[in-house]
Design an enzyme around this catalytic site. Structure first.
Site, mmCIF file in Angstrom:
data_model
loop_
_atom_site.group_PDB
_atom_site.id
_atom_site.type_symbol
_atom_site.label_atom_id
_atom_site.label_comp_id
_atom_site.label_asym_id
_atom_site.label_seq_id
_atom_site.Cartn_x
_atom_site.Cartn_y
_atom_site.Cartn_z
ATOM 1 N N ALA A 165 -4.551 -8.409 -25.555
ATOM 2 C CA ALA A 165 -5.588 -8.000 -25.534
ATOM 3 C C ALA A 165 -5.447 -7.459 -23.284
ATOM 4 C CB ALA A 165 -6.257 -10.081 -24.370
ATOM 5 N N GLY A 166 -3.644 -6.620 -23.587
ATOM 6 C CA GLY A 166 -3.237 -6.380 -22.343
ATOM 7 C C GLY A 166 -4.406 -4.565 -22.190
ATOM 8 N N GLY A 222 -5.794 -3.418 -25.175
ATOM 9 C CA GLY A 222 -6.877 -3.645 -26.495
ATOM 10 C C GLY A 222 -7.892 -3.735 -25.416
ATOM 11 N N PHE A 244 7.930 9.179 -8.261
ATOM 12 C CA PHE A 244 8.607 8.078 -10.259
ATOM 13 C C PHE A 244 9.872 9.602 -10.422
ATOM 14 C CE2 PHE A 244 7.337 4.577 -12.269
ATOM 15 C CZ PHE A 244 7.271 3.889 -10.784
ATOM 16 N N GLN A 249 13.898 2.136 -24.430
ATOM 17 C CA GLN A 249 14.137 3.541 -22.797
ATOM 18 C C GLN A 249 15.791 1.369 -22.369
ATOM 19 O OE1 GLN A 249 11.246 2.861 -19.481
ATOM 20 N NE2 GLN A 249 12.315 5.093 -19.547
ATOM 21 N N HIS A 278 16.222 0.884 -18.138
ATOM 22 C CA HIS A 278 15.522 0.976 -16.803
ATOM 23 C C HIS A 278 16.943 0.553 -16.229
ATOM 24 C CE1 HIS A 278 14.009 0.754 -13.130
ATOM 25 N NE2 HIS A 278 12.418 0.740 -13.820
ATOM 26 N N LEU A 323 12.672 -6.928 -13.707
ATOM 27 C CA LEU A 323 13.038 -5.636 -12.957
ATOM 28 C C LEU A 323 12.464 -5.961 -11.822
ATOM 29 C CD1 LEU A 323 12.717 -2.981 -14.296
ATOM 30 C CD2 LEU A 323 10.259 -3.104 -14.571
ATOM 31 N N GLU A 337 11.064 0.967 -10.686
ATOM 32 C CA GLU A 337 11.412 2.548 -10.257
ATOM 33 C C GLU A 337 11.222 2.831 -8.762
ATOM 34 O OE1 GLU A 337 11.398 5.372 -12.840
ATOM 35 O OE2 GLU A 337 10.843 6.248 -12.398
ATOM 36 N N ARG A 380 14.778 8.031 -16.183
ATOM 37 C CA ARG A 380 15.503 6.459 -16.412
ATOM 38 C C ARG A 380 16.739 6.341 -17.439
ATOM 39 N NH1 ARG A 380 10.135 3.373 -16.741
ATOM 40 N NH2 ARG A 380 10.069 3.545 -14.828
ATOM 41 N N HIS A 423 14.185 -2.237 -21.661
ATOM 42 C CA HIS A 423 12.886 -2.316 -20.958
ATOM 43 C C HIS A 423 11.141 -1.920 -21.438
ATOM 44 C CE1 HIS A 423 9.758 -1.668 -17.143
ATOM 45 N NE2 HIS A 423 9.623 -0.511 -18.088
ATOM 46 N N GLU A 433 1.408 -0.341 -25.905
ATOM 47 C CA GLU A 433 3.197 -0.324 -26.124
ATOM 48 C C GLU A 433 3.775 0.252 -27.793
ATOM 49 O OE1 GLU A 433 5.435 -1.990 -23.426
ATOM 50 O OE2 GLU A 433 7.358 -1.170 -24.443
ATOM 51 N N ARG A 447 10.482 7.863 -21.750
ATOM 52 C CA ARG A 447 8.995 7.777 -21.227
ATOM 53 C C ARG A 447 9.323 8.031 -19.713
ATOM 54 N NH1 ARG A 447 6.730 3.082 -17.798
ATOM 55 N NH2 ARG A 447 8.078 1.629 -19.150
HETATM 56 C C1 FAD Z 1 8.278 -5.709 -15.566
HETATM 57 C C2 FAD Z 1 7.454 -4.633 -16.421
HETATM 58 C C3 FAD Z 1 7.340 -3.562 -15.497
HETATM 59 C C4 FAD Z 1 6.144 -2.528 -16.048
HETATM 60 N N1 FAD Z 1 5.770 -1.670 -14.962
HETATM 61 C C5 FAD Z 1 5.290 -0.404 -15.368
HETATM 62 C C6 FAD Z 1 4.831 0.424 -14.133
HETATM 63 O O1 FAD Z 1 4.806 0.471 -12.594
HETATM 64 N N2 FAD Z 1 4.040 1.215 -14.825
HETATM 65 C C7 FAD Z 1 3.684 1.560 -15.978
HETATM 66 O O2 FAD Z 1 3.442 3.310 -16.649
HETATM 67 N N3 FAD Z 1 4.224 0.737 -16.922
HETATM 68 C C8 FAD Z 1 4.900 0.402 -16.331
HETATM 69 N N4 FAD Z 1 5.817 -1.249 -17.496
HETATM 70 C C9 FAD Z 1 5.260 -1.114 -18.620
HETATM 71 C C10 FAD Z 1 3.754 -1.006 -18.914
HETATM 72 O O3 FAD Z 1 3.555 -2.439 -17.935
HETATM 73 C C11 FAD Z 1 3.388 -1.644 -20.329
HETATM 74 O O4 FAD Z 1 4.439 -0.021 -21.407
HETATM 75 C C12 FAD Z 1 1.417 -1.456 -20.803
HETATM 76 O O5 FAD Z 1 1.456 -2.136 -20.074
HETATM 77 C C13 FAD Z 1 1.478 -2.644 -22.323
HETATM 78 O O6 FAD Z 1 0.318 -3.033 -22.029
HETATM 79 P P1 FAD Z 1 -0.591 -3.299 -23.760
HETATM 80 O O7 FAD Z 1 -2.002 -3.105 -23.318
HETATM 81 O O8 FAD Z 1 0.032 -2.071 -25.056
HETATM 82 O O9 FAD Z 1 -0.069 -4.001 -23.812
HETATM 83 P P2 FAD Z 1 0.888 -5.758 -23.221
HETATM 84 O O10 FAD Z 1 0.217 -5.865 -21.855
HETATM 85 O O11 FAD Z 1 2.057 -6.617 -23.738
HETATM 86 O O12 FAD Z 1 0.261 -6.770 -24.226
HETATM 87 C C14 FAD Z 1 -0.167 -7.787 -25.590
HETATM 88 C C15 FAD Z 1 -1.084 -8.388 -26.046
HETATM 89 O O13 FAD Z 1 -0.636 -8.795 -27.241
HETATM 90 C C16 FAD Z 1 -1.076 -9.840 -27.742
HETATM 91 N N5 FAD Z 1 -0.332 -10.200 -28.728
HETATM 92 C C17 FAD Z 1 0.487 -9.935 -29.211
HETATM 93 N N6 FAD Z 1 1.549 -10.506 -30.254
HETATM 94 C C18 FAD Z 1 -0.255 -11.095 -30.470
HETATM 95 C C19 FAD Z 1 -0.179 -12.250 -31.495
HETATM 96 N N7 FAD Z 1 0.915 -11.932 -32.856
HETATM 97 N N8 FAD Z 1 -1.520 -12.789 -31.690
HETATM 98 C C20 FAD Z 1 -2.152 -12.603 -30.894
HETATM 99 N N9 FAD Z 1 -1.888 -11.345 -30.074
HETATM 100 C C21 FAD Z 1 -0.350 -11.250 -29.916
HETATM 101 C C22 FAD Z 1 -0.928 -10.211 -25.914
HETATM 102 O O14 FAD Z 1 -1.586 -12.251 -26.250
HETATM 103 C C23 FAD Z 1 -1.014 -9.344 -25.009
HETATM 104 O O15 FAD Z 1 -2.219 -9.987 -24.944
HETATM 105 C C24 FAD Z 1 6.545 -2.765 -17.488
HETATM 106 C C25 FAD Z 1 6.348 -3.132 -18.421
HETATM 107 C C26 FAD Z 1 7.425 -4.169 -17.708
HETATM 108 C C27 FAD Z 1 7.903 -5.281 -18.600
#
Ligand code: FAD
Length: 569
Positions: free
Chosen positions: A13-14, A17, A114, A229, A231, A241, A244, A275, A342, A372, A383
């Site tokens: 649910a990021g 999703g 950036f 990667q 950072h 973190l 950047e 990076r 990171h 991701e 990246r």
């Molecule tokens: C501290 C930090 C700062 C960042 N800053 C930046 C930035 O400024 N700019 C940028 O472009 N990127 C940045 N990134 C990277 C970026 O945030 C991520 O790559 C991106 O948000 C990933 O989104 P996502 O939807 O793929 O996953 P996520 O947002 O991580 O969501 C993953 C989801 O999967 C669910 N999940 C996982 N495993 C299971 C399971 N077994 N069962 C049920 N649910 C599960 C979790 O509950 C969650 O809802 C940063 C990352 C970090 C860690």
């Protein structure tokens, strides 16, 4: 045993999703979003610095080229074109949904510099960009009536190897330990990043690569796992973190001798080189005895010349982090930092429409990945900052659109209670085990050894050692015992399941790194310091068998307009 039936089951649910969920819900399909966390605790909400788009440029070619070069020519150029071309509309879509981006003087969306970008392209909301985007998109998903299955842990992929078709997941309700089946015509993994296998990392506790391991266990491939990667600016000690954005706003790096050492490593881009370049420079300065701080094991990040007002208005979150975790006022004092694991460029291989590639040659049916956890190969070997929120939003939406398109042609496979057996057995075995090993200790050993042997610098000796360490940890994991035997919010059980996943994908990181005898982007082999296009301008596809043995094959990189050149900054 409850069996819930849907058109689409989304795991995660990021930003990825939820972007998919909105498209699918709009098309009227019956969808659930399963998440082990409350959606707003997904790691997307921790993103600080920004999200890229070529907003005020005639076209997106420069963004494309920067991304290709930043990824050391391993990125697939057709996928990168899609990423960059869809970026401006994606920002406008988020803005229309209600995301409040920081503004320039003239009222347009502000953009900051950036690393590795030839123009300021990162749109931002102070230094809480991810939180702003995630909250906005969650509100919209909720408004549309997307069904959330919160605090359920997906533990097994339902997959028929003969027809190469997925048909949902089995999952455990964390509050009660109940296991149920979510049977669906289409399954989307959007399970996020997985840098928790390193000791010093910037990731949330939940970033344990569950989706990757679930695929591996069905014999499916993972792609380019050796590219992790680091950072440059994690807070010393914890790895939390410091975005950047700090360097984008003008922050500088100094070693223990007060030298602005990036002048040596990237004379033109300095602190805003990509990076991988900056992280290697930091770690090299420390290794050569030029580190800062009492133990000479850090580097100074200096923001003092920016002034308190700019820090308060543009970097408030970072300022809070430095104060809370190190007791430092960054407007007055320099901040000790060090490289932190990171982001993961590799993941579940997908084609340009987010359909999962079961292998280099075959597409799986009814299985999709985005964000991701996926490897759409837009980041290649490294990246660029602010391209990842963008990837999650762009490819999350594409995954949703593809699923809607594919829905008519997908053959439903009906799940029955036996499909939950594998996951039920796995949890039962862990709960009943009576060994002498503890998950916390095993995980600590995995994380420390991954940092030492498969970190910023690696070589054959360190990677062979790490292969043996992981094999030994796999054996010891069989003798683990849990103190908590209950099924109610058993976080020890959850951590054991997650540790099993970490062991799986860590083996692929190490195997890919060992075979790749060159240095490219974030993968730096001290014994093979140069890039070798003749032998390694290709993607790694890795598999894991039930005994933990890895197998690798290779696939072509899609080169477009830009032929590989030397990568200098
Ligand atoms: C501290 C930090 C700062 C960042 N800053 C930046 C930035 O400024 N700019 C940028 O472009 N990127 C940045 N990134 C990277 C970026 O945030 C991520 O790559 C991106 O948000 C990933 O989104 P996502 O939807 O793929 O996953 P996520 O947002 O991580 O969501 C993953 C989801 O999967 C669910 N999940 C996982 N495993 C299971 C399971 N077994 N069962 C049920 N649910 C599960 C979790 O509950 C969650 O809802 C940063 C990352 C970090 C860690």
């Amino acid at each position: 045993m409850n069996i819930y039936r849907y058109d689409v089951a989304i795991v995660g649910a990021g930003l990825a999703g939820l972007s998919a969920a909105i498209e699918i819900k709009k098309a009227g399909l019956k969808t659930c979003v399963i998440s082990k966390l409350h959606p707003l605790r997904s790691h997307s909400g921790a993103a600080q610095g920004g999200i890229n788009a070529a907003l005020n440029e005639a076209d997106t070619r420069s963004h494309e080229f920067d991304t290709i070069k930043g990824g050391d020519y391993l990125g697939d150029q057709d996928a990168i074109k899609t990423l960059c071309q869809k970026a401006p509309a994606t920002i406008r879509r988020l803005e229309k949904m209600g995301a409040v981006f920081s503004r320039a003087e003239d009222g347009s969306i502000a953009q900051r510099a950036f690393g590795g970008q030839s123009k300021p392209r990162a749109c931002y909301a102070k230094d809480r960009t991810g939180l702003t985007c995630l909250q906005t998109i969650y509100e919209q998903a909720d408004r549309l009536g997307v069904e959330f299955v919160e605090e359920w842990f997906a533990g097994d992929l339902l997959y028929d190897p003969l027809s190469r078709a997925a048909y949902g997941v089995s999952a455990m309700k964390l509050a009660t330990g109940e296991i149920a089946i979510f049977n669906a015509k289409a399954t989307l993994f959007a399970t996020g990043g997985y840098a928790r296998c390193y000791a010093i990392n910037s990731n949330a506790h939940a970033n344990t690569g569950d989706g990757l391991s679930l695929c591996l266990r069905k014999g499916l491939a993972l792609e380019d796992m050796e590219f992790v990667q680091f950072h440059p600016t994690g807070l010393a000690g914890s790895g939390i973190l410091i975005s950047e954005a700090a360097r984008g706003e003008g922050g500088r790096l100094y070693n223990g001798l007060n030298e602005r050492f990036m002048e040596k490593y990237a004379p033109q881009k300095l602190e805003l080189a990509p990076r991988d370049v900056v992280s290697r420079a930091i770690e090299r300065e420390i290794a050569l005895g030029r580190g800062a701080g009492e133990n000479k094991d850090a580097i100074w990040l200096d923001l003092t010349h920016l002034g308190g007002d700019l820090i308060a208005s543009k970097l408030p979150e970072l300022s809070d982090l430095a104060r809370s975790f190190l007791g430092i006022d960054m407007a007055v004092d320099r901040v000790p930092i060090r490289a932190t694991a990171h982001y993961s460029m590799g993941g579940i291989p997908v084609d340009n429409d987010c359909r999962v590639r079961a292998s280099a040659a075959f597409i799986a049916s009814g299985l999709y990945a985005a964000g991701e956890c996926a490897c759409a190969s837009v980041h290649g070997a490294n990246r660029l900052g602010a391209n990842s929120l963008l990837e999650a939003a762009v490819f999350g939406q594409i995954a949703g659109e593809t699923i809607v398109k594919d829905m008519r042609d997908l053959e439903p496979i009906k799940a029955d209670a036996a499909d939950a057996q594998g996951f039920a057995d796995e949890t039962r075995k862990l709960l009943n085990s009576r060994g002498d090993e503890s998950v916390a200790f095993l995980r600590e050993e995995l994380q420390q050894s991954m940092s030492a042997n498969a970190g910023v610098f690696r070589d054959r000796v360190s990677l062979e050692k790490q292969t043996e360490i992981i094999a030994a940890l796999r054996d010891r994991f069989l003798r683990v015992s849990l103190r908590d035997k209950s099924r109610v919010f058993n976080t020890e059980l959850q951590e054991a399941l997650e540790f099993g996943h970490m062991l799986d994908y860590s083996a692929l990181i190490v195997a890919g790194a060992l075979k790749r005898e060159e240095s490219r982007g974030a993968h730096y082999r001290a014994d093979f310091p140069n890039r070798n296009d003749a032998a390694f301008l290709r993607h790694t596809f890795g598999y894991l068998d039930a005994e933990g043995k890895t197998r690798l094959e290779y696939a072509d990189v899609t080169i477009g307009e830009y032929q590989p050149e030397a990568r200098e900054y």
